[in-house]
Motif scaffolding. Structure first.
Motif, PDB file in Angstrom:
ATOM      1  N   SER A  10       0.744  -1.255   0.023  1.00 25.63           N
ATOM      2  CA  SER A  10      -0.022   0.120  -0.139  1.00 25.63           C
ATOM      3  C   SER A  10       0.898   1.394   0.101  1.00 25.63           C
ATOM      4  CB  SER A  10      -0.965   0.043   1.203  1.00 25.63           C
ATOM      5  OG  SER A  10      -1.835   1.271   1.173  1.00 25.63           O
ATOM      6  N   GLN A  41       6.674  -0.845  -8.320  1.00 22.80           N
ATOM      7  CA  GLN A  41       5.426  -0.858  -8.303  1.00 22.80           C
ATOM      8  C   GLN A  41       4.974   0.223  -8.945  1.00 22.80           C
ATOM      9  OE1 GLN A  41       4.434  -1.822  -4.288  1.00 22.80           O
ATOM     10  NE2 GLN A  41       3.683   0.339  -4.050  1.00 22.80           N
ATOM     11  N   PHE A  43       1.141   2.715  -9.683  1.00 27.09           N
ATOM     12  CA  PHE A  43      -0.430   2.927  -9.590  1.00 27.09           C
ATOM     13  C   PHE A  43      -0.958   2.825 -10.855  1.00 27.09           C
ATOM     14  CE2 PHE A  43       1.262   5.613  -6.251  1.00 27.09           C
ATOM     15  CZ  PHE A  43       0.453   5.259  -5.141  1.00 27.09           C
ATOM     16  N   ASP A  44      -2.407   2.357 -10.666  1.00 25.31           N
ATOM     17  CA  ASP A  44      -2.852   1.955 -12.192  1.00 25.31           C
ATOM     18  C   ASP A  44      -3.245   3.160 -12.987  1.00 25.31           C
ATOM     19  OD1 ASP A  44      -4.928   2.760 -10.145  1.00 25.31           O
ATOM     20  OD2 ASP A  44      -6.456   1.754 -11.222  1.00 25.31           O
ATOM     21  N   SER A  50      -8.669   6.804  -5.123  1.00 29.42           N
ATOM     22  CA  SER A  50      -8.325   5.521  -4.747  1.00 29.42           C
ATOM     23  C   SER A  50      -7.578   4.569  -5.934  1.00 29.42           C
ATOM     24  CB  SER A  50      -9.396   4.838  -4.140  1.00 29.42           C
ATOM     25  OG  SER A  50     -10.010   5.589  -2.893  1.00 29.42           O
ATOM     26  N   ARG A  51      -6.692   4.130  -5.599  1.00 29.09           N
ATOM     27  CA  ARG A  51      -6.058   3.323  -6.836  1.00 29.09           C
ATOM     28  C   ARG A  51      -5.442   2.252  -6.387  1.00 29.09           C
ATOM     29  NH1 ARG A  51      -7.288   7.295  -9.631  1.00 29.09           N
ATOM     30  NH2 ARG A  51      -8.122   5.420 -10.422  1.00 29.09           N
ATOM     31  N   THR A  52      -5.202   1.303  -7.487  1.00 27.93           N
ATOM     32  CA  THR A  52      -4.526   0.059  -7.333  1.00 27.93           C
ATOM     33  C   THR A  52      -3.099   0.017  -7.541  1.00 27.93           C
ATOM     34  OG1 THR A  52      -6.694  -1.166  -7.609  1.00 27.93           O
ATOM     35  CG2 THR A  52      -4.681  -2.604  -7.739  1.00 27.93           C
ATOM     36  N   SER A  54       0.367  -2.258  -8.478  1.00 31.26           N
ATOM     37  CA  SER A  54       0.612  -3.761  -8.955  1.00 31.26           C
ATOM     38  C   SER A  54       2.125  -3.698  -9.224  1.00 31.26           C
ATOM     39  CB  SER A  54      -0.122  -3.997 -10.209  1.00 31.26           C
ATOM     40  OG  SER A  54       0.194  -2.921 -11.117  1.00 31.26           O
ATOM     41  N   HIS A  74       1.011  -9.893  -6.689  1.00 28.21           N
ATOM     42  CA  HIS A  74      -0.129  -9.549  -5.854  1.00 28.21           C
ATOM     43  C   HIS A  74      -0.180  -7.897  -5.773  1.00 28.21           C
ATOM     44  CE1 HIS A  74      -0.555 -13.764  -4.187  1.00 28.21           C
ATOM     45  NE2 HIS A  74       0.844 -13.484  -4.121  1.00 28.21           N
ATOM     46  N   THR A  75      -1.491  -7.518  -5.931  1.00 30.85           N
ATOM     47  CA  THR A  75      -1.689  -6.115  -5.858  1.00 30.85           C
ATOM     48  C   THR A  75      -2.000  -5.628  -4.466  1.00 30.85           C
ATOM     49  OG1 THR A  75      -4.170  -6.370  -6.537  1.00 30.85           O
ATOM     50  CG2 THR A  75      -2.727  -6.111  -8.136  1.00 30.85           C
ATOM     51  N   GLY A  77      -3.933  -1.967  -2.441  1.00 31.48           N
ATOM     52  CA  GLY A  77      -4.664  -0.805  -2.429  1.00 31.48           C
ATOM     53  C   GLY A  77      -3.732   0.532  -2.209  1.00 31.48           C
ATOM     54  N   SER A  79      -3.425   5.242  -2.655  1.00 31.82           N
ATOM     55  CA  SER A  79      -4.337   6.461  -3.256  1.00 31.82           C
ATOM     56  C   SER A  79      -3.452   7.667  -3.601  1.00 31.82           C
ATOM     57  CB  SER A  79      -5.173   7.047  -1.935  1.00 31.82           C
ATOM     58  OG  SER A  79      -4.363   7.416  -1.044  1.00 31.82           O
TER      59      SER A  79
END
Length: 362
Positions: A10, A41, A43-44, A50-52, A54, A74-75, A77, A79
């Motif tokens: 996160s 990693q 952010f999407d 709020s973002r994911t 990966s 694994h992703t 959560g 922001s």
């Protein structure tokens, strides 16, 4: 083959226009001296919200090109938070302030934001309620509804360049200690607050009310009050200038419309009370009416003096009598251009307009 887990963790950051994350991924399942390198990693998306997160890239150092492992990713959560100092209109054309797709951060400017509006092929319209520290614009900007507050009480400057202008056709523009570098036209909305305006101000119709009970507005330019405009000035203490509203105009003050005087903070007008309502370089026109505070009923058979200049030599006395007064719920409306006292045009010379309540009887 061994199982290897690489997990995003996160993360939260302020908007910077990229999807990059500075947090380190979590690795589990390595055997012996094997390692994972260059693991990152992302952010999407780079937009606020709020973002994911990966896993973006990684290298397995096992001497066999990573073939000793079965990898699971694994992703997590996360922001991206709004950056109040970096709100920019990115649409190539004008449009509605309320469309989030027009903004670089994907959300509307937050309270206290510094907003930049570049040149567009059409103006931008505003129908919201928000408070900005500053607004810099190279395109026309029109307030159609809601309220826009500029400044945070610390003299922040909002600049309109490239010939752009600010219009208030509805709703309210509130200056909270702001310095506005722009011509300003009000036609149906309201201008309130305190601060400095470098530019010409034209109140075609609508309300002009220095506030916050009381306040001073300084205009480096001309002020024109149209025939359907309403100017509200608050009076609190004749012995304390800072307790009363005042408008200072470096250029021409053109009077028109209705002037409404309101008592605040318990002030009750008395004979001889004097207030400076305006200062100006030169002046023209007349107010069509003036409304005294409700508390002025006791002066209903007195004389209202509007002084032009710093002495009593230039005095226009308006007699308050049945032929020139109209009883209303808001006090007395007095015609400032009675028969026999016609305005003779523009006057000049670093003058001001003062109001004197006098107990003299007719």
């Amino acid at each position: 083959k061994a199982a290897l887990s690489i997990s995003a963790v996160s993360d939260s950051k302020m908007f910077d226009g990229t999807a990059a994350s500075s947090a380190s991924v979590l690795v589990s399942g390595l055997q012996g001296s094997d390692s994972v390198g260059s693991a990152t990693q992302v952010f999407d998306n780079h937009l606020v919200g709020s973002r994911t997160l990966s896993v973006d890239a990684y290298t397995i150092n096992d001497g066999n090109g990573g073939n000793n492992y079965i990898v699971s990713l694994h992703t997590a959560g996360g922001s991206i938070q709004a950056d109040p100092d970096n709100f920019v209109w990115t649409a190539g054309s004008g449009g509605a302030w309320e469309n989030t797709a027009n903004w670089n951060q994907g959300v509307l400017p937050v309270s206290g934001a510094h907003v930049t509006l570049p040149t567009t092929t059409g103006g931008i319209t505003f129908n919201s309620t928000t408070s900005l520290s500053a607004l810099d614009s190279d395109t026309d900007f029109t307030i159609q509804g809601g309220s826009l507050t500029l400044g945070a009480g610390f003299g922040e400057t909002s600049t309109f360049g490239s010939g752009a202008e600010l219009f208030v056709n509805g709703g309210a523009l509130i200056l909270n200690g702001a310095h506005l570098l722009s011509d300003l036209t009000v036609n149906g909305g309201s201008l309130r607050g305190s601060g400095d305006i470098s530019g010409h101000v034209n109140i075609i119709s609508g309300l002009f009310s220095p506030g916050f009970s009381p306040a001073i507005i300084n205009i480096t330019g001309d002020l024109t009050l149209g025939s359907t405009s309403t100017l509200v000035m608050e009076l609190g203490d004749p012995n304390t200038p800072a307790a009363n509203d005042q408008i200072n105009v470096s250029g021409i003050l053109t009077k028109g419309g209705s002037l409404q005087l309101a008592a605040i903070n318990g002030y009750v007008p008395e004979g001889g009370d004097e207030f400076t309502l305006f200062t100006f370089g030169s002046e023209a026109g007349t107010f069509s009416s003036i409304s005294l505070p409700d508390e002025s009923v006791g002066l209903s058979h007195g004389i209202l003096k509007i002084l032009t200049g710093m002495s009593d030599l230039d005095v226009t006395q308006v007699l308050v009598e049945s032929s020139t007064q109209i009883a209303t719920d808001n006090g007395l409306l007095i015609n400032l251009n009675p028969v026999g006292d016609e305005d003779d045009g523009e006057e000049s010379g670093n003058e001001n307009i003062r109001l004197i309540c006098t107990a003299s009887t007719i």
